[in-house]
Write a protein that holds these residues in place. Structure first.
Motif, short mmCIF file in Angstrom:
data_model
loop_
_atom_site.label_atom_id
_atom_site.label_comp_id
_atom_site.label_asym_id
_atom_site.label_seq_id
_atom_site.Cartn_x
_atom_site.Cartn_y
_atom_site.Cartn_z
N HIS A 46 10.73 10.98 -55.34
CA HIS A 46 10.40 10.06 -56.43
C HIS A 46 8.96 10.35 -56.86
CE1 HIS A 46 9.14 6.30 -58.28
NE2 HIS A 46 10.40 5.93 -58.36
N TRP A 48 6.35 8.79 -57.94
CA TRP A 48 5.26 7.96 -57.40
C TRP A 48 5.06 8.25 -55.92
CZ3 TRP A 48 5.97 2.59 -55.08
CH2 TRP A 48 4.75 1.95 -54.88
N VAL A 49 6.16 8.33 -55.21
CA VAL A 49 6.12 8.62 -53.77
C VAL A 49 5.59 10.04 -53.57
CG1 VAL A 49 7.53 8.88 -51.70
CG2 VAL A 49 7.99 6.99 -53.29
N GLY A 135 2.13 -1.44 -48.23
CA GLY A 135 3.57 -1.28 -48.49
C GLY A 135 3.90 0.10 -49.04
N VAL A 138 3.60 2.72 -46.35
CA VAL A 138 4.75 2.68 -45.42
C VAL A 138 5.91 3.46 -46.06
CG1 VAL A 138 6.52 1.20 -44.39
CG2 VAL A 138 4.13 0.50 -44.31
N LEU A 139 6.15 3.17 -47.34
CA LEU A 139 7.27 3.80 -48.05
C LEU A 139 7.08 5.31 -48.16
CD1 LEU A 139 9.84 3.05 -49.68
CD2 LEU A 139 8.42 3.12 -51.73
N ASP A 142 7.95 6.89 -44.90
CA ASP A 142 9.41 6.92 -44.73
C ASP A 142 10.02 8.06 -45.54
OD1 ASP A 142 9.07 4.65 -43.22
OD2 ASP A 142 9.83 3.27 -44.74
N ALA A 143 9.52 8.22 -46.76
CA ALA A 143 10.07 9.26 -47.64
C ALA A 143 9.85 10.65 -47.06
CB ALA A 143 9.42 9.16 -49.02
N ALA A 146 12.26 11.19 -44.13
CA ALA A 146 13.62 11.48 -44.60
C ALA A 146 13.70 12.89 -45.19
CB ALA A 146 14.05 10.45 -45.64
N GLU A 150 16.13 15.99 -44.19
CA GLU A 150 16.97 16.57 -45.23
C GLU A 150 16.70 18.07 -45.38
OE1 GLU A 150 16.11 15.85 -49.42
OE2 GLU A 150 18.12 15.03 -49.66
N PHE B 108 16.01 -0.52 -39.63
CA PHE B 108 14.74 0.12 -40.01
C PHE B 108 14.34 -0.30 -41.43
CE2 PHE B 108 14.49 3.65 -43.12
CZ PHE B 108 13.11 3.79 -43.20
N HIS B 112 10.88 -2.41 -42.61
CA HIS B 112 9.85 -1.90 -43.52
C HIS B 112 9.86 -2.64 -44.85
CE1 HIS B 112 8.86 2.18 -41.38
NE2 HIS B 112 8.72 1.14 -40.61
N ILE B 115 7.86 -5.77 -44.73
CA ILE B 115 6.41 -5.51 -44.83
C ILE B 115 6.03 -5.29 -46.29
CG2 ILE B 115 4.56 -3.87 -44.23
CD1 ILE B 115 6.17 -3.26 -41.63
N MET B 116 6.80 -4.43 -46.97
CA MET B 116 6.48 -4.11 -48.37
C MET B 116 6.55 -5.33 -49.27
SD MET B 116 8.43 -0.49 -48.89
CE MET B 116 8.89 0.28 -47.34
N LEU B 171 19.05 8.14 -46.93
CA LEU B 171 17.68 7.71 -46.65
C LEU B 171 16.76 8.01 -47.83
CD1 LEU B 171 17.51 8.91 -42.97
CD2 LEU B 171 17.10 6.57 -43.75
N ASN B 172 16.91 9.21 -48.39
CA ASN B 172 16.10 9.56 -49.55
C ASN B 172 16.39 8.64 -50.73
OD1 ASN B 172 14.35 11.85 -49.02
ND2 ASN B 172 16.22 12.91 -48.45
N VAL B 175 14.79 5.17 -50.16
CA VAL B 175 13.35 5.16 -50.45
C VAL B 175 13.12 5.19 -51.96
CG1 VAL B 175 11.27 6.57 -50.31
CG2 VAL B 175 12.67 6.23 -48.27
N ARG B 176 13.90 5.99 -52.66
CA ARG B 176 13.79 6.09 -54.11
C ARG B 176 14.07 4.73 -54.77
NH1 ARG B 176 14.00 10.46 -57.67
NH2 ARG B 176 13.90 11.85 -55.89
N GLN B 178 13.83 1.76 -53.34
CA GLN B 178 12.77 0.82 -52.97
C GLN B 178 11.52 1.09 -53.81
OE1 GLN B 178 12.81 -1.81 -51.22
NE2 GLN B 178 10.71 -2.24 -50.65
N ALA B 179 11.22 2.36 -54.05
CA ALA B 179 10.06 2.71 -54.89
C ALA B 179 10.24 2.15 -56.30
CB ALA B 179 9.87 4.23 -54.93
N ASP B 180 11.43 2.37 -56.87
CA ASP B 180 11.67 1.86 -58.22
C ASP B 180 11.59 0.34 -58.25
OD1 ASP B 180 11.88 4.10 -59.85
OD2 ASP B 180 13.95 4.48 -59.26
N LEU B 182 9.84 -1.61 -56.36
CA LEU B 182 8.42 -2.00 -56.30
C LEU B 182 7.74 -1.76 -57.66
CD1 LEU B 182 7.23 -0.59 -52.80
CD2 LEU B 182 7.51 -2.99 -53.42
N LEU B 183 8.06 -0.63 -58.29
CA LEU B 183 7.41 -0.30 -59.58
C LEU B 183 7.91 -1.20 -60.71
CD1 LEU B 183 7.30 3.61 -59.45
CD2 LEU B 183 5.38 2.02 -59.22
#
Lengths: 369, 369
Positions: A46, A48-49, A135, A138-139, A142-143, A146, A150, B108, B112, B115-116, B171-172, B175-176, B178-180, B182-183
């Motif tokens: 992503h 941002w990540v 936050g 942390v993310l 995690d990314a 993963a 992968e 997991f 996390h 926390i976020m 997992l990827n 995270v993607r 969760q990022a979106d 948050l954004l």
């Protein structure tokens, strides 16, 4: 192995400089070899990540602008991975995916460790959680975690189960070591609950050695190396990790802040359970040191200076130096034990890579990394 | 598929109750089937980290004492994993390792995410970061993540590369998503930078659907299912995730706080970009809602009540209900498409499991989970 660390044998600067030059060249070569694949992996994240990952790797500023001065680490783990492939008789390029995976895991662990330890800066820049918030950091960790799995699971023509098992064992050990390190903080200096040197060794092997061992072994796994080669390289990396941690402890007390970049006596002021202190507390001369450490909640700079002298008087500095040396000797033994085949090309590669690994190890204990 | 959710068709409580009973039984059965292997995995962790994991799973209190009342989740993902194996014609037990892996990853991600999001409670108890501190909760999450990969990579007689690839893709995606998510918080309600419904769908599929898809597919991977079966189950889980998220949004605005356990209008008060709002803002009648949302930094309870009415007037509630229904229909279609073999035992299992999966899906949109 010729150890040339200022912490271990400060009288041999010339040998240290030669090892340092060879190691610098090696590290630079490995970073150049690995960078395209690492950048390609980061680009799959992503955006941002991916920016937080690139920031943590020292490639960009917060916001994504490229850095004017590279701010990344030396890339020790990626060098170990490509040398591990070569030690197994394969070309260095065979280890590139392993290098990418361990570099991603290393960056993940720094991101999360900085949160756990509350460290505001790393390599002279704000840590990711300071720059982006807890936050998001942390993310981002995690990314990267993963992405490492992968990347490894998508490597064609590889014993993927073995590779993933190596990586996940290292990850589990890493967490175990970090947990012990956090718990050590609240343990007493003396008495039955005190941290024993063997507990320290296990912590250091897990926290620092597991990923160094994984790095070195994983390159060999991707090179389809025999089990004994992989095991020997893993052991070498683990001993290296313990040596590295003990040298770090020595430099944290007696190192030159101008060279180490750490404030003088920082570990003593923080009450960290480092090897020299634990070793000193285990000697018959431990009394005054134990009284000093047990007397106050935390030491002031004058206490810390006195503690450093008491640790040295009680033999803690000598014991730590001997401890580091014994692990370096163990790394040596592992490298000497690497099996040679009758294939000349492969054996030449193995010999070449063990020389390079030795140069790197010298460099490491030289603390020029 | 008969949808019996109060959010989707509140007039059919009897069908909802029957689906609920079957689903409750199924979930209980799966938890009992998976628990020994899950407990065995948790026992391999560092004891302190293992305690945090057990706390997060609702098995113990902080300090490690067993809970008097079970405080865990329903175990939807582990049920999907064992049903996924059955859908592929294998016994449910074949999916147990997949169930353990996805349950570890789910735990997991909750650790996390809490926390976020700064959430202080989950299932009526303090979240792990509140009970143990942020750093330890980060570490416990990492440990569960590593344990999931290790567990899967150590499964004998399995296509480990395929299994690990499925897990790491999920997992990827997670995270993607969760990022979106948050954004989205800092994106405006209107204008070219506003969140579009298709962006919401992608976020929900990644954040919620990916792991549900992985759960369902991974059981089938371990059962050595053909590629089309695995793909169909993965798609089913992903659509389920989007449906689930949209229903969650509907209940967050129009649900009964006594049933949902969430404060009334919580999502509106937090300014969350939920599907009903985004859908309403895309209609010609969006004007008054847009003006209300753009007028203040955050809504007060009276504003939130007015916003809920405006969303409904503009068609946001109806659009969200239709959206959820369309994803439920897509889940249905995926289950109907599952290949049947000429092997009677396997086909009977497939039929049985699709009935059970339907009951679970009904239960899910009933929000009794």
């Amino acid at each position: 192995m010729t150890t040339t660390s200022s912490a271990l044998s400060p009288a041999r600067p010339a040998a240290g400089q030669r090892a340092g030059e060879r190691a610098s060249h090696l590290l630079e070569h490995s970073r150049a070899l690995v960078r395209p694949a690492l950048a390609e992996a980061i680009a799959r994240l992503h955006p941002w990540v991916g920016e937080m990952a690139a920031y943590s790797l020292g490639w960009c500023e917060p916001g994504g602008a490229p850095v004017s001065v590279p701010a990344g680490g030396k890339g020790l783990r990626q060098a170990l991975a490509v040398l591990g492939a070569e030690a197994a008789g394969a070309p260095r390029s065979t280890g590139v995916t392993a290098a990418v995976a361990v570099e991603l895991v290393h960056t993940f662990s720094l991101l999360h460790d900085d949160i756990m330890d509350g460290d505001p800066t790393r390599r002279g820049r704000p840590t990711a959680w300071k720059a982006y918030g807890t936050g998001p950091a942390v993310l981002a960790g995690d990314a990267l975690f993963a992405l490492a799995v992968e990347t490894l699971a998508a490597t064609p023509g590889t014993d993927i189960p073995a590779a993933v098992r190596h990586l996940s064992t290292a990850l589990n050990d890493l967490v175990r070591g970090q947990a012990d390190d956090l718990l050590f903080e609240s343990r007493p200096w003396t008495g039955p609950e005190a941290v024993r040197p063997d507990e320290y060794r296990a912590m250091a092997e897990h926290k620092t050695g597991a990923l160094l061992g994984c790095a070195t072994a994983l390159g060999a796994v991707l090179a389809d190396a025999p089990r004994e080669t992989v095991a020997a390289l893993d052991r070498a990396g683990r001993h290296l990790g313990v040596a590295f941690q003990v040298v770090d402890d020595l430099l944290g007390i007696w190192g030159d802040p101008a060279v180490t970049g750490k404030p003088v006596h920082a570990d003593l002021l923080r009450g960290k359970k480092t090897f020299p202190v634990l070793a000193a507390l285990g000697t018959p001369a431990a009394g005054p040191l134990a009284r000093l450490l047990n007397s106050a909640g935390s030491l002031d700079p004058a206490d810390a200076r006195r503690a450093a002298a008491l640790i040295e008087d009680a033999g803690g500095r000598a014991a730590a130096t001997a401890e580091a040396r014994s692990h370096i000797a163990a790394v040596e033994a592992c490298l000497n034990d690497l099996p040679r085949t009758s294939d000349t090309t492969r054996t030449t590669r193995t010999t070449h890579s063990t020389h390079d690994l030795r140069a790197l190890l010298d460099f490491l204990v030289c603390r020029e990394m």
